[in-house]
Structures are given as C-alpha cells and as structure tokens.
Design an enzyme around this catalytic site. Structure first.
Site, PDB file in Angstrom:
ATOM      1  N   CYS A 131       0.812  -1.228   0.000  1.00 34.43           N
ATOM      2  CA  CYS A 131       0.000   0.000   0.000  1.00 34.43           C
ATOM      3  C   CYS A 131       0.845   1.278   0.000  1.00 34.43           C
ATOM      4  O   CYS A 131       0.351   2.346  -0.348  1.00 34.43           O
ATOM      5  CB  CYS A 131      -0.943  -0.006   1.190  1.00 34.43           C
ATOM      6  SG  CYS A 131      -1.883  -1.532   1.261  1.00 34.43           S
ATOM      7  N   HIS A 270      -3.659   6.613   2.091  1.00 34.20           N
ATOM      8  CA  HIS A 270      -3.981   5.281   1.584  1.00 34.20           C
ATOM      9  C   HIS A 270      -5.391   4.927   2.068  1.00 34.20           C
ATOM     10  O   HIS A 270      -5.771   5.224   3.194  1.00 34.20           O
ATOM     11  CB  HIS A 270      -2.980   4.255   2.099  1.00 34.20           C
ATOM     12  CG  HIS A 270      -3.403   2.853   1.811  1.00 34.20           C
ATOM     13  ND1 HIS A 270      -3.698   2.448   0.535  1.00 34.20           N
ATOM     14  CD2 HIS A 270      -3.630   1.790   2.612  1.00 34.20           C
ATOM     15  CE1 HIS A 270      -4.079   1.181   0.567  1.00 34.20           C
ATOM     16  NE2 HIS A 270      -4.043   0.759   1.821  1.00 34.20           N
ATOM     17  N   ASN A 300     -10.035  -0.825  -1.101  1.00 32.71           N
ATOM     18  CA  ASN A 300      -8.581  -0.748  -0.905  1.00 32.71           C
ATOM     19  C   ASN A 300      -7.894  -1.308  -2.145  1.00 32.71           C
ATOM     20  O   ASN A 300      -8.046  -2.478  -2.456  1.00 32.71           O
ATOM     21  CB  ASN A 300      -8.228  -1.563   0.353  1.00 32.71           C
ATOM     22  CG  ASN A 300      -6.736  -1.568   0.655  1.00 32.71           C
ATOM     23  OD1 ASN A 300      -5.916  -1.126  -0.146  1.00 32.71           O
ATOM     24  ND2 ASN A 300      -6.395  -2.100   1.819  1.00 32.71           N
TER      25      ASN A 300
HETATM   26  O1  UT7 Z   1      -4.079  -1.849   3.347  1.00 34.83           O
HETATM   27  C1  UT7 Z   1      -3.289  -1.749   4.492  1.00 34.83           C
HETATM   28  C2  UT7 Z   1      -3.442  -2.848   5.448  1.00 34.83           C
HETATM   29  N1  UT7 Z   1      -4.784  -3.129   5.839  1.00 34.83           N
HETATM   30  C3  UT7 Z   1      -5.368  -2.516   6.869  1.00 34.83           C
HETATM   31  O2  UT7 Z   1      -4.807  -1.604   7.433  1.00 34.83           O
HETATM   32  C4  UT7 Z   1      -6.701  -3.033   7.306  1.00 34.83           C
HETATM   33  C5  UT7 Z   1      -6.875  -2.827   8.762  1.00 34.83           C
HETATM   34  N2  UT7 Z   1      -8.028  -3.480   9.357  1.00 34.83           N
HETATM   35  C6  UT7 Z   1      -9.305  -3.130   9.095  1.00 34.83           C
HETATM   36  O3  UT7 Z   1      -9.588  -2.282   8.290  1.00 34.83           O
HETATM   37  C7  UT7 Z   1     -10.391  -3.797   9.943  1.00 34.83           C
HETATM   38  O4  UT7 Z   1      -9.773  -4.500  10.981  1.00 34.83           O
HETATM   39  C8  UT7 Z   1     -11.335  -4.749   9.165  1.00 34.83           C
HETATM   40  C9  UT7 Z   1     -12.236  -3.927   8.258  1.00 34.83           C
HETATM   41  C10 UT7 Z   1     -10.515  -5.713   8.327  1.00 34.83           C
HETATM   42  C11 UT7 Z   1     -12.210  -5.508  10.142  1.00 34.83           C
HETATM   43  O5  UT7 Z   1     -12.931  -4.622  10.963  1.00 34.83           O
HETATM   44  P1  UT7 Z   1     -12.960  -4.830  12.555  1.00 34.83           P
HETATM   45  O6  UT7 Z   1     -13.833  -3.796  13.085  1.00 34.83           O
HETATM   46  O7  UT7 Z   1     -11.519  -4.828  13.000  1.00 34.83           O
HETATM   47  O8  UT7 Z   1     -13.636  -6.231  12.690  1.00 34.83           O
HETATM   48  P2  UT7 Z   1     -13.065  -7.562  13.376  1.00 34.83           P
HETATM   49  O9  UT7 Z   1     -11.998  -8.160  12.505  1.00 34.83           O
HETATM   50  O10 UT7 Z   1     -12.739  -7.274  14.787  1.00 34.83           O
HETATM   51  O11 UT7 Z   1     -14.335  -8.475  13.317  1.00 34.83           O
HETATM   52  C12 UT7 Z   1     -15.478  -8.185  14.062  1.00 34.83           C
HETATM   53  C13 UT7 Z   1     -16.551  -9.210  13.760  1.00 34.83           C
HETATM   54  C14 UT7 Z   1     -16.072 -10.656  13.831  1.00 34.83           C
HETATM   55  O12 UT7 Z   1     -17.114 -11.416  14.387  1.00 34.83           O
HETATM   56  P3  UT7 Z   1     -17.040 -11.912  15.905  1.00 34.83           P
HETATM   57  O13 UT7 Z   1     -15.788 -12.722  15.994  1.00 34.83           O
HETATM   58  O14 UT7 Z   1     -16.982 -10.661  16.716  1.00 34.83           O
HETATM   59  O15 UT7 Z   1     -18.304 -12.682  16.053  1.00 34.83           O
HETATM   60  C15 UT7 Z   1     -15.882 -11.041  12.398  1.00 34.83           C
HETATM   61  O16 UT7 Z   1     -16.041 -12.417  12.170  1.00 34.83           O
HETATM   62  O17 UT7 Z   1     -17.009  -9.018  12.418  1.00 34.83           O
HETATM   63  C16 UT7 Z   1     -16.992 -10.265  11.741  1.00 34.83           C
HETATM   64  N3  UT7 Z   1     -16.743 -10.017  10.313  1.00 34.83           N
HETATM   65  C17 UT7 Z   1     -17.741  -9.778   9.446  1.00 34.83           C
HETATM   66  N4  UT7 Z   1     -19.075  -9.708   9.590  1.00 34.83           N
HETATM   67  C18 UT7 Z   1     -19.812  -9.429   8.499  1.00 34.83           C
HETATM   68  C19 UT7 Z   1     -15.568  -9.961   9.675  1.00 34.83           C
HETATM   69  N5  UT7 Z   1     -15.766  -9.689   8.367  1.00 34.83           N
HETATM   70  C20 UT7 Z   1     -17.108  -9.575   8.210  1.00 34.83           C
HETATM   71  C21 UT7 Z   1     -17.935  -9.293   7.106  1.00 34.83           C
HETATM   72  N6  UT7 Z   1     -19.265  -9.225   7.288  1.00 34.83           N
HETATM   73  N7  UT7 Z   1     -17.424  -9.075   5.869  1.00 34.83           N
END
Ligand code: UT7
Length: 343
Positions: A131, A270, A300
């Site tokens: 990125c 980014h 992204n």
């Molecule tokens: O490009 C440079 C590098 N990348 C980044 O910097 C990305 C950084 N990270 C993020 O943007 C975020 O962490 C994400 C968008 C990837 C995820 O968001 P989050 O708020 O951190 O969610 P999480 O990973 O903590 O997941 C929360 C919940 C989980 O369920 P449980 O375990 O709490 O029951 C996931 O399984 O959301 C669930 N989940 C989803 N639910 C519906 C994960 N993906 C999805 C989805 N739809 N697509």
C-alpha cells in the site's frame, strides 16, 4: 579545515547546489468498468451492506475483467498521465511500477508497460511495497531526477487484487478492488516534492501476506487446495498499527519539511479503511474536509489507492497550484511512507 574535510564539505555543497527540484507534472487513472457492490457481496458470503459500510466505509469496488492484467490497467492510467503532462511515451527515461499483483512473477510489469507504451528508452523496474508502493515509487524516481541521472519518470501504482482475493473469506473479500494510477515526474522550477519519509518493520510479515507462490512455498496441489495463493490478513491487529504508524509518518515528514498541520491543504491517505483515515486525521487535528476519500467507490487498491485518490482530487479541483498536500500510506511489510508536495 583538513583537505579531506574541505573536499567533503565541497561535495555536500555541490550536491545541494546541483540537486534538482522534482514535481508531479501530470496524473492519470484507470478503474475497470465492472463494479461489485456490497449488495452483490451479500449473495456471495455471509456479510451485509451495513457491516461493510460501517466498518470500512466501502460501498462498491471496481474489478478487472477476466483476462485483464495489471499492465492492461497500468497502460490506460499511464496514457492519461502522459497526455495530462503533455509528454510523449518515447521521451520517458524511467518507468517504476509499484504493484504486488504484477502480470507475472517476472519479468517486471514495468518492462511490459514499456513495450506496450512504446517508451523505448525507459529504464524499468517494479517496486513491491504494497500500500505504500506509490510513495516508495515517487521517492525513488525523485532521487534519479534530482541527481540528473534521468530527466523524467513515469511512476505507476496498479493492482489486480481480485486475482489474489479469496472470494470465500468474508474477512478480506469485502475490502479490496482493482485499479491503476500514474504520475509523470520531472524537474520543476517551483514547488514539487518537499519532503519524503519511508519506513519498514519486517518483524510483522505474518499479519498480511500471500503465503504461497514464492520460493518459500512454490505452487503445489496442496498449496492450491489449502487456498494459500490468496491474501491472508489479520485485520484487527493491523488496524491499531495502521493508525499509529500513519500518524507518526505524517508527523515526521512534516517536521522534516519544517511545516505544521495548519500548512496542509489536503491529506490524501492510503484508502484501507475510512475509520483508520478519520482516526489519523483526528489525531493530527486535521478537519474532515481536508481529507480526501475515494474508498467508498474503490475499496482498498493497495499500491493504486494513493495515486488514484491524488488523480481524482486534482480532477475535482481539490488540489490547486501552490497547494501543499500530504500523501500518507501504510501496508504489508509492514511498510509506510509519507510525502509532502507543493502542487
Ligand atoms: O491496506 C493496508 C493494510 N490493511 C489494513 O490496514 C486493514 C486494517 N483493518 C481493518 O480495516 C479492519 O480490521 C477490518 C475492516 C478488516 C475488520 O474490521 P474490525 O472492526 O476490525 O472487525 P473484526 O476483525 O474485529 O471483526 C469483528 C466481527 C467478527 O465477528 P465476531 O468474531 O466478533 O463474532 C468477524 O467475524 O465481524 C466479523 N466479520 C464480518 N461480519 C460481516 C468480519 N468480516 C465480516 C464481514 N461481514 N465481511
């Protein structure tokens, strides 16, 4: 002063006197026609428009057509940037392509772009800085032009992330898109790149990578069966690091430039997650209206994100001559980069 010190001093003086000012003199972008909406993703994995929108800010993303590779996207963005800069392909002396999804492992996508563009005299190579790839790219190109090695450069950020996305993994497949952006760099009389800052922390390779297909795990039936040719990401862990690192990078590059946040007309970050971007802006004390976002329409696009956002901001008249802009990116490596440009 000893002879040795005098020579050293004169050499430094020489460098300062002869280093050229380098700026971006043209930009272009290409986003594939096909659009994948959150509603369509709801039919593919267990997700919802509401989750994707509130957690990431993404509504839709562009996807390359079947058979469309990185160089195909790159060419279109490059042609637009060359036209915008009023430059002929045959006059380009250096092509740098930032990508993690090049046409092939080798040769470089830059070499393929050179041939398709007809940029016969250009020296070409790719940069793998995920990125932060575009900022790494312009930083490298700047050095070559500043030292008079080359007169100009075409720097492209391009990704076909759909080719390494696991469309069964809801944790990642809702996040990424395909696209390309390009910039022509050359000597400028005024303004240009004021300051750049790059960094890397190689201790966290495991939290964002593509496990197989390299020399560590060459392609086998097992790697394919285990879905090891798709991007793996521990998003949650990355989130906090992204906010802190992008904030720090912005602070460092501003300090290097002798500027403050009040001097910045627009941040072009980014586009990994709207929540990350707004958290960074908040920490830096930069109001929302001075932050450029295209994540809602593009998702992204790794190396392509910052440059397409720059291209769109310029096209929309949000970056005007004399404005001070800040590019700020973070990604797999982990790597980061920030750059201040007087437009
Ligand atoms: O490009 C440079 C590098 N990348 C980044 O910097 C990305 C950084 N990270 C993020 O943007 C975020 O962490 C994400 C968008 C990837 C995820 O968001 P989050 O708020 O951190 O969610 P999480 O990973 O903590 O997941 C929360 C919940 C989980 O369920 P449980 O375990 O709490 O029951 C996931 O399984 O959301 C669930 N989940 C989803 N639910 C519906 C994960 N993906 C999805 C989805 N739809 N697509």
């Amino acid at each position: 002063m000893s002879d040795k010190l005098t020579r050293k001093f004169l050499k430094q003086l020489d460098r300062k006197v002869w280093l050229k000012k380098v700026g971006i003199i043209g930009v272009g972008e290409y986003l594939p026609e096909k659009i994948l909406t959150n509603a369509q993703l709801e039919k593919m994995v267990d997700t919802s428009d509401e989750w994707i929108t509130t957690r990431t800010g993404i509504k839709e993303r562009h996807l390359a057509a079947e058979g469309q590779a990185a160089s195909d996207l790159a060419i279109k963005a490059a042609q637009q940037a060359l036209a915008n800069a009023k430059f002929k392909a045959e006059d380009i002396e250096l092509i740098v392509v930032a990508t993690i999804t090049g046409d092939m492992s080798f040769p470089s996508t830059a070499a393929i772009v050179q041939n398709k563009l007809g940029a016969k005299k250009a020296v070409c190579f790719d940069i793998s800085a995920a990125c932060a790839g575009f900022i790494y790219g312009i930083s490298v190109a700047q050095q070559f032009i500043a030292c008079s090695t080359y007169k100009n450069a075409l720097v492209i950020g391009v990704e076909v992330l759909s080719s390494i996305t696991d469309w069964q993994d809801r944790n990642t497949c809702v996040l990424f898109g395909d696209g390309a952006g390009a910039a022509v760099l050359a000597e400028v009389a005024k303004g240009g790149i004021i300051s750049t800052y790059l960094g890397c922390d190689g201790s966290k390779v495991d939290i964002l990578n593509l496990p197989a297909g390299g020399s560590r795990h060459p392609a086998t039936y097992a790697t394919v069966e285990n879905r090891q040719h798709f991007l793996k990401m521990q998003g949650n862990e990355l989130f906090k690091i992204a906010v802190n690192t992008m904030t720090k990078a912005a602070e460092v590059v501003l300090k290097q430039a002798g500027l403050t946040f009040a001097d910045i007309d627009l941040i072009i970050p980014h586009q990994a997650n709207a929540r990350i971007i707004m958290a960074v802006a908040k920490k830096l004390g930069i109001p929302e209206e001075r932050v450029y976002l295209n994540i809602e329409r593009c998702g992204n696009m790794s190396s392509a994100s910052t440059v397409t956002a720059l291209c769109e901001a310029v096209g929309e008249g949000k970056v005007k001559r004399g404005d001070i802009i800040l590019l700020d990116a973070f990604g797999a490596g982990l790597v980061w980069g920030a750059c201040i440009i007087e437009w």
